[in-house]
Design a protein around this motif. Structure first.
Motif, PDB file in Angstrom:
ATOM      1  N   ILE A 184       0.844  -1.200   0.000  1.00 32.04           N
ATOM      2  CA  ILE A 184       0.000   0.000   0.000  1.00 32.04           C
ATOM      3  C   ILE A 184       0.879   1.249   0.000  1.00 32.04           C
ATOM      4  O   ILE A 184       0.621   2.207  -0.737  1.00 32.04           O
ATOM      5  CB  ILE A 184      -0.953   0.003   1.221  1.00 32.04           C
ATOM      6  N   TYR A 185       1.923   1.228   0.806  1.00 29.80           N
ATOM      7  CA  TYR A 185       2.844   2.365   0.895  1.00 29.80           C
ATOM      8  C   TYR A 185       3.490   2.651  -0.469  1.00 29.80           C
ATOM      9  O   TYR A 185       3.517   3.795  -0.926  1.00 29.80           O
ATOM     10  CB  TYR A 185       3.920   2.086   1.944  1.00 29.80           C
ATOM     11  N   ARG A 186       3.983   1.611  -1.128  1.00 26.09           N
ATOM     12  CA  ARG A 186       4.611   1.806  -2.445  1.00 26.09           C
ATOM     13  C   ARG A 186       3.614   2.386  -3.451  1.00 26.09           C
ATOM     14  O   ARG A 186       3.970   3.260  -4.240  1.00 26.09           O
ATOM     15  CB  ARG A 186       5.192   0.494  -2.963  1.00 26.09           C
ATOM     16  N   TYR A 187       2.391   1.908  -3.401  1.00 26.35           N
ATOM     17  CA  TYR A 187       1.362   2.434  -4.303  1.00 26.35           C
ATOM     18  C   TYR A 187       1.123   3.917  -4.027  1.00 26.35           C
ATOM     19  O   TYR A 187       1.065   4.738  -4.944  1.00 26.35           O
ATOM     20  CB  TYR A 187       0.062   1.628  -4.134  1.00 26.35           C
ATOM     21  N   LYS A 188       1.002   4.295  -2.768  1.00 24.82           N
ATOM     22  CA  LYS A 188       0.765   5.693  -2.406  1.00 24.82           C
ATOM     23  C   LYS A 188       1.964   6.574  -2.739  1.00 24.82           C
ATOM     24  O   LYS A 188       1.799   7.755  -3.042  1.00 24.82           O
ATOM     25  CB  LYS A 188       0.394   5.808  -0.927  1.00 24.82           C
ATOM     26  N   CYS A 189       3.171   6.013  -2.718  1.00 20.72           N
ATOM     27  CA  CYS A 189       4.377   6.770  -3.068  1.00 20.72           C
ATOM     28  C   CYS A 189       4.363   7.216  -4.530  1.00 20.72           C
ATOM     29  O   CYS A 189       5.001   8.206  -4.884  1.00 20.72           O
ATOM     30  CB  CYS A 189       5.634   5.943  -2.799  1.00 20.72           C
ATOM     31  N   GLU A 190       3.648   6.470  -5.371  1.00 22.88           N
ATOM     32  CA  GLU A 190       3.551   6.850  -6.777  1.00 22.88           C
ATOM     33  C   GLU A 190       2.898   8.223  -6.929  1.00 22.88           C
ATOM     34  O   GLU A 190       3.121   8.911  -7.908  1.00 22.88           O
ATOM     35  CB  GLU A 190       2.772   5.793  -7.559  1.00 22.88           C
ATOM     36  N   TYR A 191       2.086   8.596  -5.960  1.00 21.54           N
ATOM     37  CA  TYR A 191       1.406   9.889  -5.991  1.00 21.54           C
ATOM     38  C   TYR A 191       2.142  10.933  -5.169  1.00 21.54           C
ATOM     39  O   TYR A 191       2.309  12.055  -5.599  1.00 21.54           O
ATOM     40  CB  TYR A 191      -0.042   9.737  -5.501  1.00 21.54           C
ATOM     41  N   SER A 192       2.582  10.520  -3.959  1.00 14.65           N
ATOM     42  CA  SER A 192       3.261  11.466  -3.077  1.00 14.65           C
ATOM     43  C   SER A 192       3.919  10.705  -1.926  1.00 14.65           C
ATOM     44  O   SER A 192       3.228  10.001  -1.177  1.00 14.65           O
ATOM     45  CB  SER A 192       2.258  12.477  -2.518  1.00 14.65           C
ATOM     46  N   VAL A 193       5.210  10.877  -1.783  1.00 14.36           N
ATOM     47  CA  VAL A 193       5.932  10.230  -0.688  1.00 14.36           C
ATOM     48  C   VAL A 193       5.466  10.791   0.653  1.00 14.36           C
ATOM     49  O   VAL A 193       5.282  10.055   1.627  1.00 14.36           O
ATOM     50  CB  VAL A 193       7.460  10.378  -0.859  1.00 14.36           C
ATOM     51  N   ALA A 194       5.227  12.083   0.702  1.00 14.16           N
ATOM     52  CA  ALA A 194       4.758  12.703   1.946  1.00 14.16           C
ATOM     53  C   ALA A 194       3.398  12.127   2.347  1.00 14.16           C
ATOM     54  O   ALA A 194       3.164  11.815   3.527  1.00 14.16           O
ATOM     55  CB  ALA A 194       4.661  14.219   1.791  1.00 14.16           C
ATOM     56  N   HIS A 195       2.513  11.972   1.377  1.00 21.21           N
ATOM     57  CA  HIS A 195       1.197  11.386   1.650  1.00 21.21           C
ATOM     58  C   HIS A 195       1.354   9.934   2.123  1.00 21.21           C
ATOM     59  O   HIS A 195       0.688   9.505   3.075  1.00 21.21           O
ATOM     60  CB  HIS A 195       0.322  11.448   0.400  1.00 21.21           C
ATOM     61  N   ALA A 196       2.216   9.193   1.482  1.00 23.93           N
ATOM     62  CA  ALA A 196       2.451   7.797   1.864  1.00 23.93           C
ATOM     63  C   ALA A 196       3.016   7.711   3.278  1.00 23.93           C
ATOM     64  O   ALA A 196       2.607   6.858   4.073  1.00 23.93           O
ATOM     65  CB  ALA A 196       3.384   7.132   0.862  1.00 23.93           C
ATOM     66  N   ASP A 197       3.951   8.608   3.603  1.00 18.45           N
ATOM     67  CA  ASP A 197       4.530   8.633   4.956  1.00 18.45           C
ATOM     68  C   ASP A 197       3.465   8.950   6.000  1.00 18.45           C
ATOM     69  O   ASP A 197       3.406   8.307   7.052  1.00 18.45           O
ATOM     70  CB  ASP A 197       5.660   9.666   5.044  1.00 18.45           C
ATOM     71  N   ASP A 198       2.625   9.930   5.714  1.00 17.88           N
ATOM     72  CA  ASP A 198       1.545  10.293   6.633  1.00 17.88           C
ATOM     73  C   ASP A 198       0.567   9.132   6.817  1.00 17.88           C
ATOM     74  O   ASP A 198       0.145   8.835   7.935  1.00 17.88           O
ATOM     75  CB  ASP A 198       0.774  11.515   6.131  1.00 17.88           C
ATOM     76  N   PHE A 199       0.210   8.503   5.716  1.00 17.71           N
ATOM     77  CA  PHE A 199      -0.701   7.363   5.777  1.00 17.71           C
ATOM     78  C   PHE A 199      -0.138   6.273   6.688  1.00 17.71           C
ATOM     79  O   PHE A 199      -0.829   5.761   7.570  1.00 17.71           O
ATOM     80  CB  PHE A 199      -0.958   6.791   4.373  1.00 17.71           C
ATOM     81  N   LEU A 200       1.115   5.913   6.471  1.00 20.99           N
ATOM     82  CA  LEU A 200       1.748   4.856   7.249  1.00 20.99           C
ATOM     83  C   LEU A 200       1.778   5.200   8.738  1.00 20.99           C
ATOM     84  O   LEU A 200       1.407   4.386   9.587  1.00 20.99           O
ATOM     85  CB  LEU A 200       3.158   4.609   6.717  1.00 20.99           C
ATOM     86  N   SER A 201       2.171   6.402   9.030  1.00 19.17           N
ATOM     87  CA  SER A 201       2.221   6.850  10.420  1.00 19.17           C
ATOM     88  C   SER A 201       0.837   6.819  11.057  1.00 19.17           C
ATOM     89  O   SER A 201       0.657   6.335  12.189  1.00 19.17           O
ATOM     90  CB  SER A 201       2.805   8.260  10.467  1.00 19.17           C
ATOM     91  N   ASN A 202      -0.148   7.304  10.331  1.00 19.16           N
ATOM     92  CA  ASN A 202      -1.511   7.382  10.858  1.00 19.16           C
ATOM     93  C   ASN A 202      -2.154   6.013  11.046  1.00 19.16           C
ATOM     94  O   ASN A 202      -2.842   5.781  12.040  1.00 19.16           O
ATOM     95  CB  ASN A 202      -2.389   8.256   9.963  1.00 19.16           C
ATOM     96  N   ILE A 203      -1.936   5.095  10.113  1.00 16.49           N
ATOM     97  CA  ILE A 203      -2.575   3.779  10.256  1.00 16.49           C
ATOM     98  C   ILE A 203      -1.916   2.982  11.381  1.00 16.49           C
ATOM     99  O   ILE A 203      -2.587   2.259  12.118  1.00 16.49           O
ATOM    100  CB  ILE A 203      -2.617   2.996   8.924  1.00 16.49           C
ATOM    101  N   TYR A 204      -0.598   3.131  11.556  1.00 18.03           N
ATOM    102  CA  TYR A 204       0.069   2.481  12.698  1.00 18.03           C
ATOM    103  C   TYR A 204      -0.482   3.034  14.008  1.00 18.03           C
ATOM    104  O   TYR A 204      -0.798   2.274  14.926  1.00 18.03           O
ATOM    105  CB  TYR A 204       1.573   2.702  12.653  1.00 18.03           C
ATOM    106  N   ALA A 205      -0.584   4.344  14.113  1.00 15.92           N
ATOM    107  CA  ALA A 205      -1.084   4.965  15.346  1.00 15.92           C
ATOM    108  C   ALA A 205      -2.523   4.537  15.614  1.00 15.92           C
ATOM    109  O   ALA A 205      -2.873   4.168  16.745  1.00 15.92           O
ATOM    110  CB  ALA A 205      -0.976   6.481  15.253  1.00 15.92           C
TER     111      ALA A 205
END
Length: 105
Positions: free
Chosen positions: A16-37
């Motif tokens: 999922i992270y790699r897919y989101k990175c195709e659009y925006s690394v910052a968005h992918a990083d935020d997503f990962l941080s938020n779903i873990y939390a």
């Protein structure tokens, strides 16, 4: 309660992270941080927050951001997160079938 993210869940999140990175690394990083939390904060306090998805296997499902399915099981004082998947893929239906093997933990 202790929340353990299994390697299988980590692997699915990586996709999922790699897919989101195709659009925006910052968005992918935020997503990962938020779903873990979201996962660890909620399941450590409310382990039965999700709905029973497969009672025979003790499998629960919790939905994050209306699209991501977090599948987990509870064993004694630990919550094992088994899968985190985009709700649009077919694995969601396969997990309902008791013949599909779940990872060992």
């Amino acid at each position: 309660m202790k929340v353990i993210i299994t390697q299988t869940a980590e692997d699915s999140l990586e996709e999922i992270y790699r897919y989101k990175c195709e659009y925006s690394v910052a968005h992918a990083d935020d997503f990962l941080s938020n779903i873990y939390a979201f996962t660890t904060d909620n399941l450590s306090v409310f382990p039965r927050l999700g709905r029973v998805y497969n009672p025979e296997r003790g499998l629960f499902r919790l939905i994050y951001a209306k699209a991501f399915n977090i599948y987990y099981t509870i064993r004694e004082q630990e919550v094992f997160v088994l899968f985190i998947i985009d709700g649009s893929i077919s694995l969601n239906q396969e997990l309902a079938d008791p013949k599909v093997p779940l990872p060992e933990f």
